[in-house]
Design an enzyme around this catalytic site. Structure first.
Site, PDB file in Angstrom:
ATOM      1  N   SER A 224      31.269  33.652-100.637  1.00 39.67           N
ATOM      2  CA  SER A 224      31.364  34.073-102.033  1.00 39.67           C
ATOM      3  C   SER A 224      32.629  33.550-102.695  1.00 39.67           C
ATOM      4  O   SER A 224      33.683  33.419-102.063  1.00 39.67           O
ATOM      5  CB  SER A 224      31.349  35.602-102.103  1.00 39.67           C
ATOM      6  OG  SER A 224      31.642  36.059-103.411  1.00 39.67           O
TER       7      SER A 224
ATOM      8  N   GLN B 129      29.395  29.674-102.621  1.00 37.33           N
ATOM      9  CA  GLN B 129      28.714  30.284-103.771  1.00 37.33           C
ATOM     10  C   GLN B 129      29.656  30.198-104.959  1.00 37.33           C
ATOM     11  O   GLN B 129      30.819  30.594-104.883  1.00 37.33           O
ATOM     12  CB  GLN B 129      28.357  31.740-103.469  1.00 37.33           C
ATOM     13  CG  GLN B 129      27.737  32.495-104.633  1.00 37.33           C
ATOM     14  CD  GLN B 129      28.777  33.226-105.458  1.00 37.33           C
ATOM     15  OE1 GLN B 129      29.846  33.590-104.961  1.00 37.33           O
ATOM     16  NE2 GLN B 129      28.499  33.411-106.731  1.00 37.33           N
TER      17      GLN B 129
ATOM     18  N   TYR C 162      30.556  30.950-108.997  1.00 40.85           N
ATOM     19  CA  TYR C 162      30.419  31.502-110.343  1.00 40.85           C
ATOM     20  C   TYR C 162      31.120  30.534-111.283  1.00 40.85           C
ATOM     21  O   TYR C 162      32.233  30.083-110.986  1.00 40.85           O
ATOM     22  CB  TYR C 162      31.089  32.871-110.463  1.00 40.85           C
ATOM     23  CG  TYR C 162      30.338  34.009-109.831  1.00 40.85           C
ATOM     24  CD1 TYR C 162      29.153  34.478-110.378  1.00 40.85           C
ATOM     25  CD2 TYR C 162      30.839  34.634-108.694  1.00 40.85           C
ATOM     26  CE1 TYR C 162      28.471  35.541-109.805  1.00 40.85           C
ATOM     27  CE2 TYR C 162      30.164  35.696-108.115  1.00 40.85           C
ATOM     28  CZ  TYR C 162      28.974  36.142-108.674  1.00 40.85           C
ATOM     29  OH  TYR C 162      28.310  37.185-108.097  1.00 40.85           O
TER      30      TYR C 162
ATOM     31  N   ARG D 235      25.765  49.032-112.297  1.00 40.90           N
ATOM     32  CA  ARG D 235      25.641  49.591-110.956  1.00 40.90           C
ATOM     33  C   ARG D 235      26.111  51.048-110.977  1.00 40.90           C
ATOM     34  O   ARG D 235      27.308  51.341-110.990  1.00 40.90           O
ATOM     35  CB  ARG D 235      26.429  48.725-109.968  1.00 40.90           C
ATOM     36  CG  ARG D 235      25.895  47.292-109.984  1.00 40.90           C
ATOM     37  CD  ARG D 235      26.768  46.298-109.268  1.00 40.90           C
ATOM     38  NE  ARG D 235      26.281  44.930-109.526  1.00 40.90           N
ATOM     39  CZ  ARG D 235      26.874  43.830-109.117  1.00 40.90           C
ATOM     40  NH1 ARG D 235      27.990  43.911-108.406  1.00 40.90           N
ATOM     41  NH2 ARG D 235      26.362  42.638-109.407  1.00 40.90           N
TER      42      ARG D 235
ATOM     43  N   LYS E 110      21.024  29.506-107.328  1.00 40.26           N
ATOM     44  CA  LYS E 110      20.657  30.798-106.752  1.00 40.26           C
ATOM     45  C   LYS E 110      20.389  31.792-107.880  1.00 40.26           C
ATOM     46  O   LYS E 110      21.246  32.011-108.734  1.00 40.26           O
ATOM     47  CB  LYS E 110      21.783  31.308-105.856  1.00 40.26           C
ATOM     48  CG  LYS E 110      21.573  32.698-105.293  1.00 40.26           C
ATOM     49  CD  LYS E 110      22.760  33.097-104.434  1.00 40.26           C
ATOM     50  CE  LYS E 110      22.658  34.520-103.935  1.00 40.26           C
ATOM     51  NZ  LYS E 110      22.801  35.509-105.016  1.00 40.26           N
TER      52      LYS E 110
ATOM     53  N   ASP F 144      16.469  35.073-100.418  1.00 38.58           N
ATOM     54  CA  ASP F 144      17.205  36.203 -99.868  1.00 38.58           C
ATOM     55  C   ASP F 144      16.697  37.481-100.517  1.00 38.58           C
ATOM     56  O   ASP F 144      15.922  37.455-101.461  1.00 38.58           O
ATOM     57  CB  ASP F 144      18.719  36.043-100.036  1.00 38.58           C
ATOM     58  CG  ASP F 144      19.199  36.087-101.482  1.00 38.58           C
ATOM     59  OD1 ASP F 144      18.504  36.647-102.352  1.00 38.58           O
ATOM     60  OD2 ASP F 144      20.285  35.551-101.763  1.00 38.58           O
TER      61      ASP F 144
ATOM     62  N   ARG G  40      14.998  41.986 -93.094  1.00 40.44           N
ATOM     63  CA  ARG G  40      15.486  42.958 -92.126  1.00 40.44           C
ATOM     64  C   ARG G  40      15.040  42.684 -90.692  1.00 40.44           C
ATOM     65  O   ARG G  40      15.402  43.431 -89.786  1.00 40.44           O
ATOM     66  CB  ARG G  40      15.025  44.375 -92.524  1.00 40.44           C
ATOM     67  CG  ARG G  40      15.575  44.880 -93.859  1.00 40.44           C
ATOM     68  CD  ARG G  40      17.074  45.069 -93.792  1.00 40.44           C
ATOM     69  NE  ARG G  40      17.633  45.614 -95.025  1.00 40.44           N
ATOM     70  CZ  ARG G  40      18.086  44.884 -96.041  1.00 40.44           C
ATOM     71  NH1 ARG G  40      18.030  43.555 -95.968  1.00 40.44           N
ATOM     72  NH2 ARG G  40      18.576  45.453 -97.117  1.00 40.44           N
TER      73      ARG G  40
ATOM     74  N   GLY H  54      21.515  39.533 -95.880  1.00 43.07           N
ATOM     75  CA  GLY H  54      22.607  40.006 -96.710  1.00 43.07           C
ATOM     76  C   GLY H  54      23.294  41.230 -96.136  1.00 43.07           C
ATOM     77  O   GLY H  54      24.044  41.139 -95.165  1.00 43.07           O
ATOM     78  N   ARG H  55      23.034  42.398 -96.704  1.00 46.26           N
ATOM     79  CA  ARG H  55      23.747  43.622 -96.327  1.00 46.26           C
ATOM     80  C   ARG H  55      23.782  43.894 -94.823  1.00 46.26           C
ATOM     81  O   ARG H  55      24.805  44.388 -94.323  1.00 46.26           O
ATOM     82  CB  ARG H  55      23.133  44.815 -97.068  1.00 46.26           C
ATOM     83  CG  ARG H  55      23.404  44.815 -98.581  1.00 46.26           C
ATOM     84  CD  ARG H  55      22.658  45.966 -99.241  1.00 46.26           C
ATOM     85  NE  ARG H  55      22.897  46.049-100.670  1.00 46.26           N
ATOM     86  CZ  ARG H  55      22.188  45.391-101.595  1.00 46.26           C
ATOM     87  NH1 ARG H  55      21.214  44.555-101.190  1.00 46.26           N
ATOM     88  NH2 ARG H  55      22.455  45.524-102.880  1.00 46.26           N
TER      89      ARG H  55
END
Length: 373
Positions: A116, A136, A138, A173, A231, A286, A290, A309-310
């Site tokens: 990131s 990644q 921005y 969020r 992405k 993505d 799981r 991911g997580r």
């Protein structure tokens, strides 16, 4: 949990879900919510996982496939398995070494780590322990900042750029708002400096460029010769726009359900994007992955690879480098099982006849016809 009990939990983990409990036990509740939460009422966050739950694999027997081979080749590099680690900010929230510990696991596993822009460790430290790494990106209002980040990553040995295109602003969020979340002391974006990057969550809210258009692809090409992926693509229209702009790859993503709440699950969006791309570039996905069978389902629906991911952050929090290595081993073993039991010998053999239900649909897309609303 004690360190001994955490080590035991990591060693005994048999599924991705086994890391979540130990990880949560080690985290402040606000940090857990920051990593686990999504935008709005989290409909899209839930939908990502539920789409895989509704999608079933259809075994083929007596295929003579033999022991499955998981290797795949993407953008000129052979990966040990068709999977990688999706970009996520601040691995240092999960473990002190952050992205460096994650990289120590992905490198030997032979799968890419997408780092990131808001990594908690420097690009140089991360790249020193693992390859391949992708950046990644921005794109900020101040293009000089973006250029410097790309130049640093390229000098460090990063192999591709992944431009996030679904974040003209951050999603709403609610967990973070309810918790009044602030990054803990000592956690910061290691590759960014200046007051503009000192927001409470470490994200440069005022620095994102909300006016990005397709011309950003040409600008990034002028900055770097690295392969460029976009992405955040969820529709055929945008997939065709990406091809017209000349990108090297597409990542079907809804930002882990953290941007537009109500956007489709990525597995549901995948077939439409694949049909539009028609093999012109790699398509990755993505969101909600799981298990190894999820990766096989994504391959069957046209993806070249799927990113975790997580769960990676859960494994990192539960067992640092060893946790992530264990997670990647579990998912790879699950993938081999799923391939063997469906008669698939290699990733390229997975096709739409392998799945039914859930996300299974393929609608051909013509460049001459507008996408339906």
């Amino acid at each position: 949990m004690t360190l001994d009990s955490l080590a035991s939990a990591v060693a005994g983990a048999l599924t991705v879900d086994d890391f979540a409990g130990p990880a949560r036990a080690r985290m402040d509740p606000g940090v857990w919510d920051f990593l686990a939460g999504g935008a709005g009422q989290e409909r899209t966050l839930r939908a990502n996982v539920e789409a895989f739950e509704r999608t079933w694999l259809r075994p083929r027997v007596l295929t003579g496939a033999g022991l499955p081979v998981t290797e795949t080749r993407i953008l000129g590099r052979t990966w040990a398995a068709p999977m990688g680690v999706a970009p996520m900010a601040y691995h240092t929230l999960a473990a002190p070494e952050g992205e460096v510990a994650t990289a120590r696991a992905t490198g030997p596993a032979g799968v890419p780590l997408v780092v990131s822009t808001f990594a908690g460790r420097t690009f140089e430290d991360i790249a020193a322990v693992a390859s391949p790494c992708w950046l990644q990106v921005y794109c900020f209002r101040d293009r000089k900042t973006t250029r410097r980040l790309i130049e640093r990553a390229e000098s460090a040995g990063f192999e591709a750029l992944v431009l996030t295109v679904d974040a003209p602003r951050l999603g709403r969020r609610l967990r973070d708002l309810r918790n009044d979340f602030r990054l803990p002391a000592g956690i910061a974006p290691a590759n960014l400096t200046g007051d503009g990057f000192a927001s409470p969550t470490g994200h440069a809210l005022a620095e994102f460029d909300p006016s990005l258009d397709w011309s950003v692809v040409a600008w990034l090409r002028s900055v770097s010769s690295l392969p460029l992926l976009l992405k955040g693509i969820l529709t055929a229209r945008d997939a065709l726009g990406a091809l017209d702009a000349g990108v090297d790859g597409i990542v079907v993503s809804n930002h882990g359900g953290r941007q537009l709440d109500g956007a489709p699950a990525t597995l549901e969006a995948l077939p439409e994007v694949v049909a539009a791309v028609a093999g012109a570039c790699p398509v990755l996905v993505d969101g909600g992955v799981r298990r190894g069978a999820d990766i096989l389902a994504a391959l069957a629906l046209g993806a070249d690879a799927a990113f975790l991911g997580r769960p990676v952050l859960h494994a990192l929090a539960a067992g640092e480098e060893r946790g992530v290595a264990r997670l990647l081993r579990i998912v790879t073993d699950e993938l081999v099982d799923a391939m063997a039991l469906t008669g698939i010998g290699s990733p390229r053999e997975a096709g739409p006849d392998l799945v039914h239900g859930g996300a299974f649909r393929r609608t051909p897309v013509s460049r001459s016809e507008p996408e339906g609303e």
